[in-house]
Design a protein around this motif. Structure first.
Motif, PDB file in Angstrom:
ATOM      1  N   TYR A   1       2.604  12.089   0.044  1.00 29.38           N
ATOM      2  CA  TYR A   1       2.118  11.336  -1.102  1.00 29.38           C
ATOM      3  C   TYR A   1       0.784  11.861  -1.631  1.00 29.38           C
ATOM      4  CZ  TYR A   1       5.764   7.878  -0.178  1.00 29.38           C
ATOM      5  OH  TYR A   1       6.971   7.255   0.004  1.00 29.38           O
TER       6      TYR A   1
ATOM      7  N   TYR B   1       0.678  13.151  -5.109  1.00 31.55           N
ATOM      8  CA  TYR B   1       0.466  12.245  -6.238  1.00 31.55           C
ATOM      9  C   TYR B   1      -0.967  12.376  -6.745  1.00 31.55           C
ATOM     10  CZ  TYR B   1       4.859   9.601  -5.816  1.00 31.55           C
ATOM     11  OH  TYR B   1       6.183   9.224  -5.813  1.00 31.55           O
TER      12      TYR B   1
ATOM     13  N   HIS C   1       7.852   4.685   4.592  1.00 33.40           N
ATOM     14  CA  HIS C   1       7.705   4.626   3.141  1.00 33.40           C
ATOM     15  C   HIS C   1       6.477   3.773   2.832  1.00 33.40           C
ATOM     16  CE1 HIS C   1       8.943   4.426  -1.078  1.00 33.40           C
ATOM     17  NE2 HIS C   1       8.728   3.131  -1.027  1.00 33.40           N
TER      18      HIS C   1
ATOM     19  N   ILE D   1      -0.598   4.638  -3.767  1.00 34.66           N
ATOM     20  CA  ILE D   1       0.188   5.677  -3.097  1.00 34.66           C
ATOM     21  C   ILE D   1      -0.588   6.988  -3.019  1.00 34.66           C
ATOM     22  CG2 ILE D   1       2.257   7.104  -3.294  1.00 34.66           C
ATOM     23  CD1 ILE D   1       3.679   4.660  -4.466  1.00 34.66           C
TER      24      ILE D   1
ATOM     25  N   GLY E   1      -1.790   8.626   0.485  1.00 31.89           N
ATOM     26  CA  GLY E   1      -1.287   9.954   0.794  1.00 31.89           C
ATOM     27  C   GLY E   1      -2.407  10.935   1.045  1.00 31.89           C
TER      28      GLY E   1
END
Length: 209
Positions: A6, A9, A110, A125, A129
């Motif tokens: 992540y 992102y 997740h 997120i 991450g």
């Protein structure tokens, strides 16, 4: 899926802007939705108001990379912790529709976000991450491209911590520029040596016979 995944992102969002070139790709709600990639449900929450909010989070994420790139680990961590506190997430076990060879759900970790808007979800997120990447590989694995004026963010996953550029294209461009600079310096030095030799010859008294 590794949670450090992540972190991409964060990189994706930071690199929508190139300050040194005065370029900004984050100018519409469509651009915001594109950042989510295949996550269609999350992207659908985005509205025009998220454009400004995304830019604000982008500046804060870039500040994390800037501190890490400058070698200030504590500042990088402090800035990242600030984002984590503002945009929390909850890890959960998920299988989606993926199946293993025996037909059972392919369980994996997740990051579940419960945002009030698209920006909060994306920021949660991206920050988590980045935190997993930082704690797994080290603060010095967060960098900014050295190929001026690029300065795109990147995550260094090389075995010897040698990455300095965001892409092969920037690495090639920087190497070519360095080669040309060396050749120019060699030419200038050769010319200077020639001028000095000519000056020395001109000022040397001639011996009369």
């Amino acid at each position: 899926m590794e949670l450090a995944y992540y972190a991409d992102y964060a990189v994706r969002l930071v690199n929508t802007e190139q300050p040194a070139r005065n370029k900004d790709a984050l100018t519409s709600v469509e651009a915001v939705r594109d950042l989510f990639g295949p996550s269609g449900q999350a992207a659908r929450r985005a509205t025009d108001a998220d454009v400004t909010r995304f830019r604000s989070v982008r500046a804060r994420l870039r500040a994390v990379f800037e501190a890490a790139d400058a070698g200030d680990e504590r500042l990088a961590v402090d800035r990242l912790n600030s984002l984590l506190m503002e945009f929390p997430v909850s890890p959960q076990v998920s299988g989606h529709e993926e199946r293993d060879a025996d037909g059972r759900p392919d369980w994996h970790m997740h990051l579940a976000d419960h945002p009030s808007n698209a920006t909060a979800g994306y920021a949660a997120i991206a920050s988590m991450g980045l935190a997993f990447h930082l704690t797994s590989y080290g603060v010095d694995r967060l960098g900014l491209c050295e190929a001026a004026p690029c300065r795109n963010a990147y995550l260094d996953t090389s075995t010897n911590r040698s990455r300095r550029y965001c892409s092969d294209r920037c690495a090639t461009r920087a190497n070519v520029a360095a080669y040309r600079a060396r050749k120019r310096l060699e030419t200038e030095r050769a010319a200077e040596t020639g001028r000095r030799a000519e000056t020395a010859q001109a000022t040397t008294p001639r011996t009369e016979r």
